[in-house]
Scaffold this motif. Structure first.
Motif, short mmCIF file in Angstrom:
data_model
loop_
_atom_site.label_atom_id
_atom_site.label_comp_id
_atom_site.label_asym_id
_atom_site.label_seq_id
_atom_site.Cartn_x
_atom_site.Cartn_y
_atom_site.Cartn_z
N VAL A 67 0.87 -1.18 0.00
CA VAL A 67 0.00 0.00 0.00
C VAL A 67 0.90 1.23 0.00
N PHE A 68 0.61 2.14 -0.90
CA PHE A 68 1.35 3.40 -1.02
C PHE A 68 0.41 4.54 -0.67
N ALA A 69 0.97 5.65 -0.20
CA ALA A 69 0.13 6.79 0.14
C ALA A 69 0.86 8.10 -0.12
N ASP A 70 0.06 9.09 -0.48
CA ASP A 70 0.52 10.47 -0.44
C ASP A 70 -0.49 11.19 0.46
N THR A 71 -0.52 12.49 0.46
CA THR A 71 -1.41 13.18 1.39
C THR A 71 -2.89 12.99 1.09
N ASP A 72 -3.24 12.73 -0.18
CA ASP A 72 -4.65 12.66 -0.56
C ASP A 72 -5.18 11.27 -0.88
N TRP A 74 -4.56 6.79 -1.01
CA TRP A 74 -3.87 5.53 -0.70
C TRP A 74 -4.05 4.63 -1.91
N TRP A 75 -2.97 3.93 -2.31
CA TRP A 75 -2.98 3.07 -3.49
C TRP A 75 -2.64 1.64 -3.12
N TRP A 76 -3.53 0.71 -3.41
CA TRP A 76 -3.34 -0.72 -3.18
C TRP A 76 -2.90 -1.37 -4.48
N ILE A 77 -1.92 -2.26 -4.40
CA ILE A 77 -1.46 -3.01 -5.57
C ILE A 77 -2.32 -4.27 -5.71
N VAL A 78 -2.89 -4.44 -6.90
CA VAL A 78 -3.70 -5.62 -7.21
C VAL A 78 -3.15 -6.25 -8.49
N PRO A 79 -3.46 -7.52 -8.75
CA PRO A 79 -3.00 -8.14 -10.00
C PRO A 79 -3.56 -7.40 -11.21
N ALA A 80 -2.80 -7.37 -12.28
CA ALA A 80 -3.26 -6.74 -13.53
C ALA A 80 -4.57 -7.38 -13.97
N GLY A 81 -5.47 -6.57 -14.47
CA GLY A 81 -6.75 -7.07 -14.94
C GLY A 81 -7.81 -7.20 -13.87
N SER A 82 -7.56 -6.67 -12.69
CA SER A 82 -8.54 -6.77 -11.60
C SER A 82 -9.76 -5.89 -11.84
#
Length: 151
Positions: A67-72, A74-82
């Motif tokens: 999980v990545f985040a900046d101030t605004d 949050w980004w979750w990594i999922v398998p391609a094509g999800s």
């Protein structure tokens, strides 16, 4: 680099899309730096949610990948094509690939196992629950089970 990613997605029959960029980022994109020690053999896409929902989603997920985040956001990594057969509800953003509309995102969660992925179906259901949206499978809501209950 972005041209080669776009060309690769085009060859695979997918188009790069972000589900709607936030105007706060304009044309600003950042590549999420996946840890080299975690194999991403299924390819990677990202699902973003507003930061205000991040901790709530993280606490409810039984297993979470990178999980990545900046101030605004949050980004979750999922398998391609999800995103295939799923319609991710707003305000969530689905991004094909790992170049996201963000400013200096940083890794805030390292997965407990050896994969960078958050399981997309449980995550999708949690996002639907959080936003109050009914899950939309393919072109409509999930059909009722066949055969019904037996007496």
């Amino acid at each position: 680099m972005l041209r080669s990613a776009r060309a690769a997605l085009t060859r695979l029959g997918r188009s790069p899309r972000s589900g709607g960029r936030g105007s706060a980022y304009g044309d600003c994109t950042a590549r999420l730096p996946l840890p080299e020690t975690l194999p991403a053999s299924l390819g990677c896409d990202a699902v973003g949610v507003p930061a205000r929902h991040g901790f709530r989603l993280m606490a409810r997920m039984p297993r979470t990948g990178c999980v990545f985040a900046d101030t605004d956001w949050w980004w979750w990594i999922v398998p391609a094509g999800s995103d295939l057969e799923l319609s991710w509800p707003a305000p969530a953003r689905y991004v094909a690939g790992i170049s996201v509309p963000a400013v200096r995102p940083r890794l805030i969660h390292w997965p407990d196992d050896r994969t960078p992925y958050t399981p997309p179906i449980p995550f999708y259901l949690m996002v639907c629950q959080l936003t109050g949206a009914a899950p939309a499978w393919a072109d409509g809501p999930m059909p009722a089970p066949r055969g019904g209950a037996r007496a």
